[in-house]
Structures are given as C-alpha cells and as structure tokens.
Design a protein around this motif. Structure first.
Motif, PDB file in Angstrom:
ATOM      1  N   THR A   1       0.813  -1.213   0.000  1.00  0.00           N
ATOM      2  CA  THR A   1       0.000   0.000   0.000  1.00  0.00           C
ATOM      3  C   THR A   1       0.847   1.264   0.000  1.00  0.00           C
ATOM      4  OG1 THR A   1      -0.158  -0.089   2.407  1.00  0.00           O
ATOM      5  CG2 THR A   1      -1.930  -1.128   1.144  1.00  0.00           C
ATOM      6  N   VAL A   2       2.087   1.153   0.466  1.00  0.00           N
ATOM      7  CA  VAL A   2       3.001   2.299   0.493  1.00  0.00           C
ATOM      8  C   VAL A   2       4.379   1.786   0.118  1.00  0.00           C
ATOM      9  CG1 VAL A   2       4.031   4.139   1.887  1.00  0.00           C
ATOM     10  CG2 VAL A   2       1.681   3.405   2.353  1.00  0.00           C
ATOM     11  N   GLU A   3       5.098   2.571  -0.664  1.00  0.00           N
ATOM     12  CA  GLU A   3       6.480   2.252  -1.034  1.00  0.00           C
ATOM     13  C   GLU A   3       7.260   3.548  -1.036  1.00  0.00           C
ATOM     14  OE1 GLU A   3       9.073   0.931  -4.989  1.00  0.00           O
ATOM     15  OE2 GLU A   3       6.877   0.875  -5.047  1.00  0.00           O
ATOM     16  N   GLY A   4       8.496   3.507  -0.571  1.00  0.00           N
ATOM     17  CA  GLY A   4       9.286   4.723  -0.627  1.00  0.00           C
ATOM     18  C   GLY A   4      10.659   4.561  -0.020  1.00  0.00           C
ATOM     19  N   GLN A   5      11.447   5.627  -0.131  1.00  0.00           N
ATOM     20  CA  GLN A   5      12.751   5.667   0.522  1.00  0.00           C
ATOM     21  C   GLN A   5      12.548   5.693   2.033  1.00  0.00           C
ATOM     22  OE1 GLN A   5      15.778   5.559  -1.182  1.00  0.00           O
ATOM     23  NE2 GLN A   5      14.432   5.130  -2.928  1.00  0.00           N
ATOM     24  N   ALA A   6      13.414   4.986   2.739  1.00  0.00           N
ATOM     25  CA  ALA A   6      13.257   4.875   4.185  1.00  0.00           C
ATOM     26  C   ALA A   6      13.252   6.236   4.864  1.00  0.00           C
ATOM     27  CB  ALA A   6      14.365   3.993   4.758  1.00  0.00           C
ATOM     28  N   ALA A   7      14.139   7.119   4.437  1.00  0.00           N
ATOM     29  CA  ALA A   7      14.215   8.442   5.058  1.00  0.00           C
ATOM     30  C   ALA A   7      12.909   9.210   4.891  1.00  0.00           C
ATOM     31  CB  ALA A   7      15.383   9.227   4.468  1.00  0.00           C
ATOM     32  N   ASP A   8      12.261   9.036   3.731  1.00  0.00           N
ATOM     33  CA  ASP A   8      10.989   9.715   3.497  1.00  0.00           C
ATOM     34  C   ASP A   8       9.874   9.111   4.361  1.00  0.00           C
ATOM     35  OD1 ASP A   8      12.213  11.332   1.599  1.00  0.00           O
ATOM     36  OD2 ASP A   8      11.692   9.985  -0.057  1.00  0.00           O
ATOM     37  N   LEU A   9       9.876   7.795   4.492  1.00  0.00           N
ATOM     38  CA  LEU A   9       8.822   7.135   5.246  1.00  0.00           C
ATOM     39  C   LEU A   9       8.911   7.451   6.737  1.00  0.00           C
ATOM     40  CD1 LEU A   9       8.621   3.642   3.495  1.00  0.00           C
ATOM     41  CD2 LEU A   9       7.216   5.670   3.118  1.00  0.00           C
ATOM     42  N   LEU A  10      10.108   7.708   7.233  1.00  0.00           N
ATOM     43  CA  LEU A  10      10.253   8.096   8.644  1.00  0.00           C
ATOM     44  C   LEU A  10       9.495   9.386   8.949  1.00  0.00           C
ATOM     45  CD1 LEU A  10      13.973   7.261   9.496  1.00  0.00           C
ATOM     46  CD2 LEU A  10      11.966   6.483  10.779  1.00  0.00           C
ATOM     47  N   ASN A  11       9.272  10.214   7.918  1.00  0.00           N
ATOM     48  CA  ASN A  11       8.574  11.485   8.098  1.00  0.00           C
ATOM     49  C   ASN A  11       7.193  11.507   7.449  1.00  0.00           C
ATOM     50  OD1 ASN A  11      10.815  12.981   9.432  1.00  0.00           O
ATOM     51  ND2 ASN A  11      11.859  12.617   7.491  1.00  0.00           N
ATOM     52  N   ASP A  12       6.730  10.337   6.995  1.00  0.00           N
ATOM     53  CA  ASP A  12       5.435  10.242   6.331  1.00  0.00           C
ATOM     54  C   ASP A  12       4.343  10.144   7.398  1.00  0.00           C
ATOM     55  OD1 ASP A  12       3.074   9.208   5.067  1.00  0.00           O
ATOM     56  OD2 ASP A  12       4.300   8.516   3.398  1.00  0.00           O
ATOM     57  N   PRO A  13       3.386  11.060   7.414  1.00  0.00           N
ATOM     58  CA  PRO A  13       2.332  11.018   8.443  1.00  0.00           C
ATOM     59  C   PRO A  13       1.587   9.690   8.518  1.00  0.00           C
ATOM     60  CG  PRO A  13       2.241  13.094   7.220  1.00  0.00           C
ATOM     61  CD  PRO A  13       3.228  12.214   6.512  1.00  0.00           C
ATOM     62  N   ARG A  14       1.406   9.039   7.370  1.00  0.00           N
ATOM     63  CA  ARG A  14       0.704   7.744   7.384  1.00  0.00           C
ATOM     64  C   ARG A  14       1.495   6.700   8.149  1.00  0.00           C
ATOM     65  NH1 ARG A  14       0.511   6.934   1.067  1.00  0.00           N
ATOM     66  NH2 ARG A  14       2.624   7.753   1.444  1.00  0.00           N
TER      67      ARG A  14
END
Length: 236
Positions: free
Chosen positions: A215-228
């Motif tokens: 359901t979600v994919e991304g760079q780890a650094a971005d996901l650490l700051n992703d509200p979801r």
C-alpha cells in the motif's frame, strides 16, 4: 535489474487468500524492509520467495531466473537464504554445530570452515560461545547465531524475518548494526520487521504490506517522516 522480484503474486492457504497480487522488487546491494501489522502477509512473502509456500498465480524471479515453481533447496543453492522468525536454532547442538549445519548444501568443507571463521570475525561473541549449546544462549545471542547460520550458505540475498522480536532495545540496535555490516560486505538484505523505526533507520527502501498487497512504497528516510507511517507504525 532487480535481484528479487514479485510480479502480481497471489498465495492461498486453503480458501484464505494471503497475498493478493503482491508486487515488489529488491535490487542488488539494497536493504529493503517489509512493514505491516500481524497477518498482513509479510512472513508469507518470505516463505513464498523461499519456495516453502507456492504462489497460485503471478511470477517470482531471482537473479533473472523464474523461481515460481522452484524447490526450497534450489532456492538455497541459488543464494536466496531465509532466516525464519523465532530463530529456530538447534538448542541441543553447540554454536559451532549450528553453524556447520548452515552449510549442509555446500560440498566444499573447507569453504564452510572459511565461512565459519568469517562469521566468528563478524560476530566474535559466537566464537566465545562456540562450544555452548544453542539453548543456553540469550535471546540476542540466539538471533546472532541464526543470522550467522544463514551466512554459512553463502547468500547473495539474506531474508530476515522479525530479527528484533523479543529483544531489548540495546540488543535490537546491535542486530541492526550487524545487518548493515552484512550489506557492507556485499550481501543484499530483505528485512521483515514490526519495529518500523529500527528498520527504517538501516534500510534504503521499504514497502508497507496490508492484507497481502503493498500500500506504500518509498525511501526509508521519506517514510520516517510520512504522516501515514508515523500514525500507523511509529507513534507520535
């Protein structure tokens, strides 16, 4: 080209569908995390890659070869090694004997011995404990032994299922440091973790799996700051 790729993979346990058209890839040299709640399909994903569970549809490839219908031992021989959840070491065997069993498909005994020496260099505590029975080790030591045993097979990719489960925060950090070093020494890593914060600190990319799909994919650094991700897995 991806080292490991799932293309629209579906898996059933009887009438229960565990993976619902799962697609993801892991490139050579990466550490990739699979995040998600219990029952999301993370362990099934690793078991399918290991050929312990067969996909009912879709395709899996490893290093360009289709492994959708491969046998588990063929997957191991190809260099895709699975360290399962719960460590599953042989509690009545010594640390050294556990490591030796990791090379059961390696015909060259001198190569197994050299790999054991390498594991002892990477994890010196195992050298100190080499004559102890596996069951006498602490939880963290058993996890290191499980990882070390996986390395004896000579993996091109190491798949780790919940390596931090049940471990104290300090030991979790040590396990994650070992995972980073394994990648630094040339092994690609696919990491299943419920400890999302610890995982995202050491991985390059991550997928969130829910009900058998990403359901979600991304760079780890971005996901650490992703509200979801913060709301669902990291807390405030």
């Amino acid at each position: 080209m991806a080292m490991l790729e799932f293309d629209n993979v579906e898996v059933y346990y009887g009438k229960v569908q565990a993976l619902r058209g799962l697609s993801l890839h892991v490139d050579e040299g990466e550490i990739v995390a699979l995040l998600g709640n219990n029952g999301a399909g993370k362990t099934t994903t690793l078991s399918t890659a290991s050929a312990l569970v067969k996909a009912s549809s879709g395709h899996l490839t490893f290093n360009g070869s289709d492994i959708s219908r491969a046998n588990p031992w063929d997957v191991v021989s190809a260099g895709l090694i699975h360290v399962p959840e719960g460590r599953r070491i042989f509690s009545t065997l010594s640390v050294l004997e556990n490591l030796q069993l990791g090379g059961y498909l390696v015909k060259d005994r001198s190569l197994v011995a050299a790999r054991i020496e390498h594991v002892f260099e990477l994890l010196p505590l195992l050298f100190e404990r080499r004559t102890q029975q596996g069951g006498t080790l602490s939880g963290g030591e058993q996890q290191m032994l499980a990882i070390g045993r996986g390395l004896i097979a000579g993996p091109k990719m190491l798949m780790l299922d919940e390596p931090s489960m049940g471990l104290a925060p300090l030991i979790v950090n040590q396990v994650m440091d070992v995972i980073k070093e394994i990648r630094a020494q040339g092994t690609t890593v696919l990491l299943v973790e419920q400890n999302a914060r610890a995982a995202l600190r050491v991985t390059d990319r991550a997928y969130v799996i829910e009900s058998g799909v990403t359901t979600v994919e991304g760079q780890a650094a971005d996901l650490l700051n992703d509200p979801r991700i913060i709301d669902a897995y990291l807390g405030a």
